[in-house]
Design an enzyme around this catalytic site. Structure first.
Site, short mmCIF file in Angstrom:
data_model
loop_
_atom_site.label_atom_id
_atom_site.label_comp_id
_atom_site.label_asym_id
_atom_site.label_seq_id
_atom_site.Cartn_x
_atom_site.Cartn_y
_atom_site.Cartn_z
N ASP A 9 -32.39 -8.95 -16.52
CA ASP A 9 -32.94 -10.17 -17.10
C ASP A 9 -31.99 -11.28 -16.68
O ASP A 9 -30.79 -11.22 -16.96
CB ASP A 9 -32.96 -9.98 -18.62
CG ASP A 9 -33.38 -11.24 -19.36
OD1 ASP A 9 -33.48 -12.32 -18.73
OD2 ASP A 9 -33.61 -11.13 -20.57
N ILE A 10 -32.50 -12.31 -16.04
CA ILE A 10 -31.62 -13.33 -15.45
C ILE A 10 -30.83 -14.09 -16.52
O ILE A 10 -29.75 -14.61 -16.22
CB ILE A 10 -32.44 -14.29 -14.55
CG1 ILE A 10 -31.51 -14.95 -13.54
CG2 ILE A 10 -33.21 -15.32 -15.35
CD1 ILE A 10 -32.21 -15.56 -12.36
N ASN A 23 -41.70 -25.57 -13.74
CA ASN A 23 -42.89 -26.31 -13.28
C ASN A 23 -42.49 -27.78 -13.07
O ASN A 23 -41.37 -28.17 -13.42
CB ASN A 23 -44.05 -26.15 -14.26
CG ASN A 23 -43.69 -26.64 -15.65
OD1 ASN A 23 -43.25 -27.79 -15.83
ND2 ASN A 23 -43.80 -25.77 -16.64
N GLY A 31 -42.96 -17.15 -18.66
CA GLY A 31 -42.20 -16.37 -17.69
C GLY A 31 -40.70 -16.58 -17.81
O GLY A 31 -40.13 -16.70 -18.90
N VAL A 32 -40.07 -16.66 -16.66
CA VAL A 32 -38.61 -16.79 -16.63
C VAL A 32 -38.18 -18.14 -17.20
O VAL A 32 -37.14 -18.25 -17.85
CB VAL A 32 -38.09 -16.54 -15.19
CG1 VAL A 32 -38.40 -17.66 -14.25
CG2 VAL A 32 -36.62 -16.23 -15.18
N ASP A 33 -39.01 -19.15 -17.01
CA ASP A 33 -38.74 -20.49 -17.54
C ASP A 33 -38.62 -20.43 -19.08
O ASP A 33 -37.64 -20.93 -19.68
CB ASP A 33 -39.91 -21.41 -17.12
CG ASP A 33 -39.62 -22.88 -17.28
OD1 ASP A 33 -38.46 -23.22 -17.58
OD2 ASP A 33 -40.55 -23.69 -17.09
N SER A 116 -41.99 -18.03 -7.91
CA SER A 116 -43.45 -18.12 -7.65
C SER A 116 -44.21 -16.81 -7.75
O SER A 116 -45.43 -16.80 -7.61
CB SER A 116 -43.74 -18.74 -6.27
OG SER A 116 -43.64 -20.13 -6.33
N GLY A 118 -44.77 -14.85 -10.20
CA GLY A 118 -45.40 -14.53 -11.48
C GLY A 118 -46.64 -15.37 -11.66
O GLY A 118 -47.63 -15.23 -10.94
N TYR A 120 -47.40 -18.24 -10.75
CA TYR A 120 -47.84 -19.01 -9.57
C TYR A 120 -48.50 -18.13 -8.50
O TYR A 120 -48.93 -18.64 -7.46
CB TYR A 120 -46.69 -19.82 -8.98
CG TYR A 120 -46.42 -21.11 -9.75
CD1 TYR A 120 -47.19 -21.47 -10.86
CD2 TYR A 120 -45.41 -22.00 -9.35
CE1 TYR A 120 -46.95 -22.65 -11.56
CE2 TYR A 120 -45.18 -23.18 -10.04
CZ TYR A 120 -45.94 -23.50 -11.15
OH TYR A 120 -45.71 -24.68 -11.83
N1 AR6 Z 1 -35.42 -12.50 -15.61
C1 AR6 Z 1 -35.70 -12.32 -14.30
N2 AR6 Z 1 -36.96 -12.43 -13.81
C2 AR6 Z 1 -37.95 -12.72 -14.68
C3 AR6 Z 1 -37.73 -12.93 -16.05
C4 AR6 Z 1 -36.40 -12.81 -16.53
N3 AR6 Z 1 -36.07 -12.99 -17.80
N4 AR6 Z 1 -38.93 -13.21 -16.64
C5 AR6 Z 1 -39.85 -13.16 -15.67
N5 AR6 Z 1 -39.29 -12.86 -14.49
P1 AR6 Z 1 -42.68 -16.71 -13.39
P2 AR6 Z 1 -43.47 -18.55 -11.24
C6 AR6 Z 1 -39.87 -12.71 -13.16
O1 AR6 Z 1 -44.08 -16.62 -13.86
O2 AR6 Z 1 -44.37 -17.54 -10.67
C7 AR6 Z 1 -43.68 -20.78 -15.89
O3 AR6 Z 1 -44.57 -20.95 -16.94
C8 AR6 Z 1 -41.34 -12.41 -13.10
O4 AR6 Z 1 -41.57 -11.00 -13.24
O5 AR6 Z 1 -41.63 -16.87 -14.41
O6 AR6 Z 1 -42.57 -19.32 -10.32
C9 AR6 Z 1 -43.18 -22.11 -15.33
O7 AR6 Z 1 -43.06 -23.10 -16.34
C10 AR6 Z 1 -41.70 -12.90 -11.72
O8 AR6 Z 1 -41.47 -11.88 -10.74
O9 AR6 Z 1 -42.50 -17.99 -12.39
C11 AR6 Z 1 -44.24 -22.45 -14.34
O10 AR6 Z 1 -45.35 -23.08 -14.94
C12 AR6 Z 1 -40.73 -14.03 -11.46
O11 AR6 Z 1 -39.75 -13.97 -12.50
C13 AR6 Z 1 -44.66 -21.13 -13.81
O12 AR6 Z 1 -44.37 -20.17 -14.81
C14 AR6 Z 1 -41.37 -15.43 -11.50
O13 AR6 Z 1 -42.38 -15.46 -12.48
C15 AR6 Z 1 -43.85 -20.75 -12.59
O14 AR6 Z 1 -44.37 -19.56 -12.04
#
Ligand code: AR6
Length: 348
Positions: A9-10, A23, A31-33, A116, A118, A120
């Site tokens: 987990d980052i 975003n 997600g990670v945000d 991107s 997740g 995106y």
């Molecule tokens: N640690 C590491 N990786 C993670 C974690 C974590 N805690 N949580 C999720 N991931 P995403 P995007 C992975 O959706 O596609 C947000 O709502 C996840 O499995 O977080 O760039 C923003 O506000 C995936 O492989 O980001 C934007 O609106 C990767 O992180 C939008 O999502 C990215 O998934 C950005 O979408």
């Protein structure tokens, strides 16, 4: 290791910087945000409000607040449409700009999520390819510890052009009664040099002490070592580090080129360089074999210098062998593949 891929987990990363896949508003999301904002606390949102948003491909920096990192670098990945709308260029810019920003703030370590991939909707195998490509390019001319943090196994997908052939190569070569070099066992192999040597005799998972006979149990030879043994000892073959330096010269490489291509950090390289009797771990030897683009035979030779061999009873060995016999000496691609098969990575 300058570049590694881990499952984690980052928000738990104790690196100088972590990267947020945000975003354009920079005001939080899922997600990670979402995870980063929750863990960093409300001060992060307040700081983000002052940044005036962020365009896709750009990167902006805040403090880490309640996270164990010093900085959070916020970048906005592309939303995947069909791959024909500049998505790859934008994604590459996310990695490049984040790394540049980290360098400008003198960060020595940074952790990325798979941007991107997740919400995106970027195909994970392509997202991974771009990440590995941009990070490895940056590391050819910069010193930084870069970690790609993959959240779960489902989010790590190796592209089929690597996965399928490697899988069949393993099937063809894997000896049934195997002793696989899994992460745990390689960690054991990586211990200090004495442990390295003992590990060669110890079955995986057994402490080196358990195979090192105590002096009381050691058989006493009838005669003391004679002059012939002394003579043999004075005619030792060239050791691992001497061979390594010779090969670097033969290839016309600089030391830095070699250790960067081996995914080995500068400090470890200096240690090896300065000690003729350095005992490396097996992944370190193989990392240099890949960097030097050694043939299979030369690789076996270099491994023997350090007391190791390639075996068909180890998945780790077969994957490395696959890359060597196919002339693919890209250590980052090799590490991607090792990671996908749950094996230890090459490098320091
Ligand atoms: N640690 C590491 N990786 C993670 C974690 C974590 N805690 N949580 C999720 N991931 P995403 P995007 C992975 O959706 O596609 C947000 O709502 C996840 O499995 O977080 O760039 C923003 O506000 C995936 O492989 O980001 C934007 O609106 C990767 O992180 C939008 O999502 C990215 O998934 C950005 O979408």
């Amino acid at each position: 290791m300058p570049f590694q891929i881990i499952r984690s987990d980052i928000t738990t990363m104790k690196t100088d910087a972590i990267v947020n896949a945000a975003n354009e508003t920079l005001l939080g999301g899922g997600g990670v945000d979402g995870a980063i904002h929750r863990a960093a606390g409300p001060e992060l949102l307040a700081a983000c409000r002052t940044l005036g948003g962020c365009r896709p491909g750009e990167a902006k920096l805040t403090s880490g607040f309640r996270l164990p990192c010093r900085y959070i670098i916020h970048t906005v990945g592309p939303i995947w449409q069909d791959g024909a709308h500049g998505e790859a260029e934008t994604l590459a810019a996310c990695y490049r700009n984040s790394l540049e920003l980290a360098r400008a703030h003198r960060c020595r370590s940074i952790a990325f999520p798979l941007i991107s991939s997740g919400a995106y909707g970027y195909p994970k195998d392509l997202a991974l390819q771009t990440a590995v490509h941009e990070i490895s390019r940056f590391l050819l001319t910069n010193e930084m510890q870069v970690t790609l943090v993959v959240f779960d196994s489902a989010s790590f997908q190796l592209s089929r052009h690597l996965l399928d052939p490697v899988r069949s190569f393993i099937d063809e070569n894997y000896v049934r009664a195997h002793t696989d070099v899994s992460r745990r066992e390689v960690r054991f192999l990586r211990n200090e040099c004495f442990a390295d040597m003992a590990a060669m005799q110890a079955p995986p998972g057994i402490a080196p002490e358990a195979v090192r006979p105590s002096s009381a149990a050691r058989p006493q030879s009838a005669e003391k070592p004679g002059a012939d043994l002394k003579e043999k000892l004075s005619q030792l073959d060239e050791g691992f580090s001497v061979m390594l330096l010779r090969k670097i010269d033969e290839r016309g490489m600089t030391d830095a080129e070699c250790y960067k291509r081996a995914n080995i950090d500068r400090k470890l390289f200096s240690k090896i360089r300065s000690s003729k009797t350095y005992r490396p771990s097996k992944p370190t030897v193989l990392a240099f074999a890949i960097a030097l683009e050694l043939s299979l035979e030369e690789t076996q030779d270099m491994l023997r210098k350090a007391g190791f061999a390639l075996s068909h009873s180890s998945k780790f060995d077969i994957i490395v062998e696959y890359f060597i016999v196919h002339g693919n000496y890209n250590i980052f691609e090799l590490n991607e593949t090792l990671f996908a098969f749950d094996q230890c990575l090459l490098g320091a």
